[in-house]
Design a protein around this motif. Sequence first.
Motif, PDB file in Angstrom:
ATOM      1  N   THR A 132      -2.349   2.993   4.529  1.00  0.00           N
ATOM      2  CA  THR A 132      -1.706   3.906   3.582  1.00  0.00           C
ATOM      3  C   THR A 132      -0.241   3.536   3.375  1.00  0.00           C
ATOM      4  OG1 THR A 132      -3.200   5.690   4.249  1.00  0.00           O
ATOM      5  CG2 THR A 132      -1.158   6.334   3.133  1.00  0.00           C
ATOM      6  N   LEU A 133       0.451   3.204   4.461  1.00  0.00           N
ATOM      7  CA  LEU A 133       1.869   2.839   4.354  1.00  0.00           C
ATOM      8  C   LEU A 133       2.047   1.552   3.561  1.00  0.00           C
ATOM      9  CD1 LEU A 133       3.158   3.672   7.954  1.00  0.00           C
ATOM     10  CD2 LEU A 133       3.645   4.909   5.835  1.00  0.00           C
ATOM     11  N   ARG A 134       1.178   0.584   3.806  1.00  0.00           N
ATOM     12  CA  ARG A 134       1.292  -0.675   3.055  1.00  0.00           C
ATOM     13  C   ARG A 134       1.117  -0.430   1.564  1.00  0.00           C
ATOM     14  NH1 ARG A 134      -1.473  -3.995   7.581  1.00  0.00           N
ATOM     15  NH2 ARG A 134       0.298  -5.188   8.392  1.00  0.00           N
ATOM     16  N   LYS A 135       0.187   0.457   1.229  1.00  0.00           N
ATOM     17  CA  LYS A 135      -0.025   0.767  -0.181  1.00  0.00           C
ATOM     18  C   LYS A 135       1.192   1.473  -0.763  1.00  0.00           C
ATOM     19  CE  LYS A 135      -3.328   2.873  -3.360  1.00  0.00           C
ATOM     20  NZ  LYS A 135      -4.619   3.608  -3.508  1.00  0.00           N
ATOM     21  N   ALA A 136       1.787   2.403   0.000  1.00  0.00           N
ATOM     22  CA  ALA A 136       2.964   3.129  -0.474  1.00  0.00           C
ATOM     23  C   ALA A 136       4.158   2.202  -0.667  1.00  0.00           C
ATOM     24  CB  ALA A 136       3.306   4.247   0.508  1.00  0.00           C
ATOM     25  N   LEU A 137       4.272   1.200   0.217  1.00  0.00           N
ATOM     26  CA  LEU A 137       5.401   0.261   0.147  1.00  0.00           C
ATOM     27  C   LEU A 137       5.128  -0.928  -0.767  1.00  0.00           C
ATOM     28  CD1 LEU A 137       6.262   0.131   3.969  1.00  0.00           C
ATOM     29  CD2 LEU A 137       7.493   1.408   2.199  1.00  0.00           C
ATOM     30  N   GLY A 138       3.877  -1.056  -1.242  1.00  0.00           N
ATOM     31  CA  GLY A 138       3.520  -2.224  -2.044  1.00  0.00           C
ATOM     32  C   GLY A 138       3.548  -3.488  -1.217  1.00  0.00           C
ATOM     33  N   PRO A 175      -0.588  -7.383   3.068  1.00  0.00           N
ATOM     34  CA  PRO A 175      -0.702  -7.769   4.487  1.00  0.00           C
ATOM     35  C   PRO A 175      -0.667  -9.264   4.712  1.00  0.00           C
ATOM     36  CG  PRO A 175      -2.795  -6.920   3.628  1.00  0.00           C
ATOM     37  CD  PRO A 175      -1.741  -6.620   2.603  1.00  0.00           C
ATOM     38  N   ARG A 176      -0.969 -10.045   3.656  1.00  0.00           N
ATOM     39  CA  ARG A 176      -0.931 -11.502   3.819  1.00  0.00           C
ATOM     40  C   ARG A 176       0.501 -12.032   3.779  1.00  0.00           C
ATOM     41  NH1 ARG A 176      -5.271 -12.509  -0.868  1.00  0.00           N
ATOM     42  NH2 ARG A 176      -3.852 -10.970  -1.739  1.00  0.00           N
ATOM     43  N   GLU A 177       1.417 -11.261   3.175  1.00  0.00           N
ATOM     44  CA  GLU A 177       2.816 -11.684   3.107  1.00  0.00           C
ATOM     45  C   GLU A 177       3.691 -10.903   4.091  1.00  0.00           C
ATOM     46  OE1 GLU A 177       4.012 -11.250  -0.917  1.00  0.00           O
ATOM     47  OE2 GLU A 177       2.519 -12.655  -1.708  1.00  0.00           O
ATOM     48  N   SER A 178       3.364  -9.631   4.311  1.00  0.00           N
ATOM     49  CA  SER A 178       4.046  -8.777   5.288  1.00  0.00           C
ATOM     50  C   SER A 178       5.555  -8.744   5.082  1.00  0.00           C
ATOM     51  CB  SER A 178       3.716  -9.234   6.722  1.00  0.00           C
ATOM     52  OG  SER A 178       2.333  -9.161   6.954  1.00  0.00           O
ATOM     53  N   LYS A 179       5.973  -8.211   3.930  1.00  0.00           N
ATOM     54  CA  LYS A 179       7.400  -8.052   3.693  1.00  0.00           C
ATOM     55  C   LYS A 179       7.981  -6.932   4.556  1.00  0.00           C
ATOM     56  CE  LYS A 179       7.248  -7.302  -0.685  1.00  0.00           C
ATOM     57  NZ  LYS A 179       7.705  -7.008  -2.057  1.00  0.00           N
ATOM     58  N   TYR A 180       7.144  -5.956   4.903  1.00  0.00           N
ATOM     59  CA  TYR A 180       7.637  -4.801   5.657  1.00  0.00           C
ATOM     60  C   TYR A 180       6.931  -4.652   7.013  1.00  0.00           C
ATOM     61  CZ  TYR A 180       9.750  -3.623   1.167  1.00  0.00           C
ATOM     62  OH  TYR A 180      10.479  -3.661   0.021  1.00  0.00           O
ATOM     63  N   VAL A 209       0.371  -7.898  14.303  1.00  0.00           N
ATOM     64  CA  VAL A 209       0.220  -8.892  15.363  1.00  0.00           C
ATOM     65  C   VAL A 209      -1.180  -8.687  15.931  1.00  0.00           C
ATOM     66  CG1 VAL A 209       1.098  -9.788  17.543  1.00  0.00           C
ATOM     67  CG2 VAL A 209       2.681  -8.826  15.845  1.00  0.00           C
ATOM     68  N   ALA A 210      -2.069  -9.626  15.650  1.00  0.00           N
ATOM     69  CA  ALA A 210      -3.492  -9.461  15.930  1.00  0.00           C
ATOM     70  C   ALA A 210      -3.750  -8.980  17.351  1.00  0.00           C
ATOM     71  CB  ALA A 210      -4.235 -10.769  15.669  1.00  0.00           C
ATOM     72  N   LYS A 211      -4.554  -7.922  17.455  1.00  0.00           N
ATOM     73  CA  LYS A 211      -5.036  -7.347  18.713  1.00  0.00           C
ATOM     74  C   LYS A 211      -3.915  -6.788  19.592  1.00  0.00           C
ATOM     75  CE  LYS A 211      -9.125 -10.332  18.914  1.00  0.00           C
ATOM     76  NZ  LYS A 211      -9.912 -11.282  19.736  1.00  0.00           N
ATOM     77  N   ARG A 212      -2.698  -6.712  19.027  1.00  0.00           N
ATOM     78  CA  ARG A 212      -1.585  -6.227  19.854  1.00  0.00           C
ATOM     79  C   ARG A 212      -0.903  -5.010  19.236  1.00  0.00           C
ATOM     80  NH1 ARG A 212       2.315 -10.993  21.324  1.00  0.00           N
ATOM     81  NH2 ARG A 212       3.125  -9.407  22.752  1.00  0.00           N
ATOM     82  N   GLU A 248     -11.842  -8.095  -1.756  1.00  0.00           N
ATOM     83  CA  GLU A 248     -11.120  -7.184  -0.872  1.00  0.00           C
ATOM     84  C   GLU A 248     -11.600  -5.750  -1.059  1.00  0.00           C
ATOM     85  OE1 GLU A 248      -6.983  -7.692  -1.590  1.00  0.00           O
ATOM     86  OE2 GLU A 248      -6.898  -9.731  -0.790  1.00  0.00           O
ATOM     87  N   LEU A 249     -12.036  -5.425  -2.286  1.00  0.00           N
ATOM     88  CA  LEU A 249     -12.562  -4.089  -2.556  1.00  0.00           C
ATOM     89  C   LEU A 249     -13.961  -3.924  -1.990  1.00  0.00           C
ATOM     90  CD1 LEU A 249     -11.432  -3.605  -6.283  1.00  0.00           C
ATOM     91  CD2 LEU A 249     -10.333  -2.723  -4.222  1.00  0.00           C
ATOM     92  N   ASP A 250     -14.777  -4.962  -2.126  1.00  0.00           N
ATOM     93  CA  ASP A 250     -16.168  -4.892  -1.659  1.00  0.00           C
ATOM     94  C   ASP A 250     -16.688  -6.316  -1.513  1.00  0.00           C
ATOM     95  OD1 ASP A 250     -18.801  -4.442  -1.105  1.00  0.00           O
ATOM     96  OD2 ASP A 250     -19.235  -3.245  -2.880  1.00  0.00           O
ATOM     97  N   ASP A 251     -16.787  -6.783  -0.274  1.00  0.00           N
ATOM     98  CA  ASP A 251     -17.252  -8.158  -0.065  1.00  0.00           C
ATOM     99  C   ASP A 251     -18.770  -8.244  -0.019  1.00  0.00           C
ATOM    100  OD1 ASP A 251     -17.836  -7.012   2.355  1.00  0.00           O
ATOM    101  OD2 ASP A 251     -16.681  -8.422   3.568  1.00  0.00           O
ATOM    102  N   ASN A 252     -19.440  -7.123  -0.314  1.00  0.00           N
ATOM    103  CA  ASN A 252     -20.900  -7.099  -0.297  1.00  0.00           C
ATOM    104  C   ASN A 252     -21.475  -6.980  -1.704  1.00  0.00           C
ATOM    105  OD1 ASN A 252     -23.214  -7.242   1.425  1.00  0.00           O
ATOM    106  ND2 ASN A 252     -23.617  -5.077   1.014  1.00  0.00           N
TER     107      ASN A 252
END
Length: 651
Positions: A75-81, A84-89, A93-96, A514-518
Amino acid sequence: MQTQTLYIFGPFRLNDVERTLLRDDENIALTPKAFETLYQLVINNGRLLRKEELMELVWTNTIVEENNLNVIIHTLRKALGDDPRESKYIETVAKRGFRFVAKVQTETADRMPNKNDVTAQNFSSAQFSPPLQITPASPSPVTTPRPNNYRLMTWIAGAAAVVFTAAFFFFGQRNLQPETQQITAPPAIRTIAVLPFKVLSTEKDDEYLSLGLADALITALSQTRQVIVRQTETISKYQTSGKDPLEAGREQDVDAVLEGQVQRMGDRVRVTARLIRTSNGASLWADHFDEQFTNIFAVEDIIAEKVVRTSIHAMNDNNNDVATGRLTKHYTDSNQAYEAYLKGRYMWNKRTVDSLHKALAYFQEAIRLDPNYSLAYVGLADTYTLLSFFTLAAPSDAFPKARAAAEKALAIDNTLVEAYTALGQVKSFYEWDWNGAEEQFQKGISLDPNYPLLHHWRSLNLMAMGRSDEARAAMQRALELDPLLIIANVNLGRIDYYEERYDGAIKQYRRALELDDNFMRTHLRLSLAFTRQGLYQDALNESQKARIIAGDTPQVTAQIAYVLAVSGQQTKARAALAKLKERAVRQYVPPYDFALIYTGLGDKDQAFEWFEKAYDDHSTEMIYFKVEPMLSSLRSDPRYQNMLVRMRLTQ
């Protein structure tokens, strides 16, 4: 006197006292937990916050699942635009855990406490319990939701707790205001998602009520132009997702969601419904009903009318009659016919081989019970069309029946935008009457410019004619009305593909995944784009994914054979071709599929021989004959130009 701190990053300002997040001067609505999560990330800027640590900071002394945190981060990523692949904000960190990576500046200022700041409680959908056995309630008053210029201030000294009591629904929050302060109206309710109803019955046969009631309400609410309603194709995935209604509403990017529960008990039905503002979870309207199932029409009427009236109230629009005048329109008076129709739509939305044949039977049963049931004829037309698209029936068998059903629906009710849409599909995909299809689509637009599927099918008709700019505008209009409509997201990439801008097409197809991989068609379209770029192994991988999802359909088999042929694996391609010919003895296989394989093999004579058969068959993929890049090697051949003339595609 209080000291408040502003945390500034990019165009955003986070206020730790007022609990607000501003982008420039625009308020970004966040739930208290979402705000607290962002606040903890920001004040720990640059430091990795482990998931366990962050959950303890946000949900102190409360046991919660890790998924709650993941939902809030989304939700926060969507609010901030934030991609996740670029991570400006926010960096994952995987699994951490998570780390706030943007540069943060701070400013401090003094603030006088406001004696009218209050603590408010945020209600979750889990508190919306099933109804007791009571008689239908009288129409409930609409409760004024909290104006969005007041903030939840949970720690201010002297704050008074506001307690709300409700049996089946929760009233919106009302603030105490200084007499001299002007009240700001709450944001308008202009977009709504009707979520599948939760079925409380233990009988498996009642599953259809979940999506069936939602579909019926979507149809009713779409009759008014006051609100834009997400289509059944978009919301059907929430039937089994278990996603929180507020999260579903934010994912759908709507102002409000309508959620509910339904329970069938013999000849009675219990229904609860609640309209929730997506930004803050405030309940705008709710009610409960305990009725004879034969009165289900009345229940739907009340729900639809209350939803629209509540939306109008939020917009301070007094034009109630315009908004609600067509809501209580009934397409049948037969309860049995209506039940058969609901089951038909439920099966149609599953879109499997078995479910489409069952949908056909249910729509036919509805028409038998009520020969003047216009919506059932539309359902029949839609089913015959899909049977052809899924190569489960020959176009010459399916489309004439689809046309007859759509025309019958319009003869009964000439205001059905869905029927004009169905007739436009027939004229485009089967009759190749491009201008006639456009005429039907325009008739539909004049009745309801907010029906996204109409704009989607109109776009495909424009694509076929090579009018790509208009096609793009129509598809973008469909996505403005329903941003998560998966088929429109896929086919937006199709425009770039036909214009041979394959990088753009691939980028759009990946967004759709990303919306539906099926969704099988996304993988199939991505495979074609990879093929045109010479990325044959990637193309085969995507085709294989499509096969896993949809099964060994002729279309998937033909596309794999084409990729094998153009990549130099002609022996394998010819083996696949031989198997497809054997299959054609037992079932319908579009001649277009054979023509495509021969095109890949470079055998032009055989390709055109099969294109002639595809012309006679009116194979559905033939409508893209003018623009399909896979056929580029044939375009200089006189037979290709002759075919364009006969299909009226030379304009």
